[in-house]
Design a protein around this motif. Structure first.
Motif, short mmCIF file in Angstrom:
data_model
loop_
_atom_site.label_atom_id
_atom_site.label_comp_id
_atom_site.label_asym_id
_atom_site.label_seq_id
_atom_site.Cartn_x
_atom_site.Cartn_y
_atom_site.Cartn_z
N VAL A 70 11.10 8.69 -1.58
CA VAL A 70 9.75 9.06 -1.99
C VAL A 70 9.64 8.90 -3.51
O VAL A 70 10.41 9.50 -4.26
N VAL A 71 8.67 8.08 -3.96
CA VAL A 71 8.50 7.82 -5.39
C VAL A 71 7.20 8.38 -5.95
O VAL A 71 7.00 8.39 -7.16
N ALA A 72 6.31 8.84 -5.06
CA ALA A 72 5.06 9.47 -5.51
C ALA A 72 4.53 10.34 -4.38
O ALA A 72 4.80 10.08 -3.21
N VAL A 73 3.79 11.38 -4.76
CA VAL A 73 3.17 12.27 -3.78
C VAL A 73 1.68 12.31 -4.03
O VAL A 73 1.22 12.10 -5.15
N GLY A 74 0.93 12.58 -2.96
CA GLY A 74 -0.52 12.57 -3.07
C GLY A 74 -1.12 13.80 -3.72
O GLY A 74 -2.24 13.75 -4.22
N ASP A 75 -0.41 14.90 -3.72
CA ASP A 75 -0.91 16.10 -4.39
C ASP A 75 0.25 17.03 -4.71
O ASP A 75 1.37 16.83 -4.24
#
Length: 139
Positions: A70-75
């Motif tokens: 995982v390299v980014a999260v939505g919130d």
């Protein structure tokens, strides 16, 4: 971002490497940097054009499972996923790409020592095999 799209349904030569914009994780989703992609029988059925439904048209990115980080999260509420290795179900498509989005409810954490290829090999294939054996009434 590199992806494989179906440009013409039928034989495998209809699969074409394509440049696409990088997806962005919405709230409740994560962006996964893909290490391995699961390739299943349903992918071949879709590629051949056997299944017809809206959205299955030239330019479709097949695949439904990946392993990666995982390299980014939505919130902010999903920040605990950032940097973690996961197996992810991507839904009805989108997995044949360098980066994919997945719902946080469709993630399974992976230990760093667990091989990504092994993860996608057992990710959805193992439950399907278990279901088939349970319903085949073998003794």
């Amino acid at each position: 971002m590199h992806a494989v799209t179906i440009q013409s349904f039928g034989p495998p030569d209809g699969l074409v490497p394509t440049e696409l914009p990088e997806p962005v994780a919405a709230p409740g989703q994560v962006l996964v940097d893909v290490e391995a992609i699961g390739v299943g029988g349903v992918d071949a059925v879709i590629r051949r054009g056997t299944i017809a439904r809206p959205g299955l048209e030239p330019g479709y990115v097949p695949g439904s499972e990946v392993a990666g980080r995982v390299v980014a999260v939505g919130d902010d509420r999903d920040a605990g996923w950032l940097g973690r290795r996961v197996w992810a179900f991507t839904g009805v498509g989108g997995a044949y790409a360098e980066r994919v989005v997945a719902e946080t409810g469709d993630l399974t954490p992976l230990d760093d020592g667990f091989d990504a290829v092994d993860a996608v090999a057992v990710g959805s294939a193992a439950p399907v095999a278990r279901f088939a054996l349970a319903h085949a009434h073998l003794a």
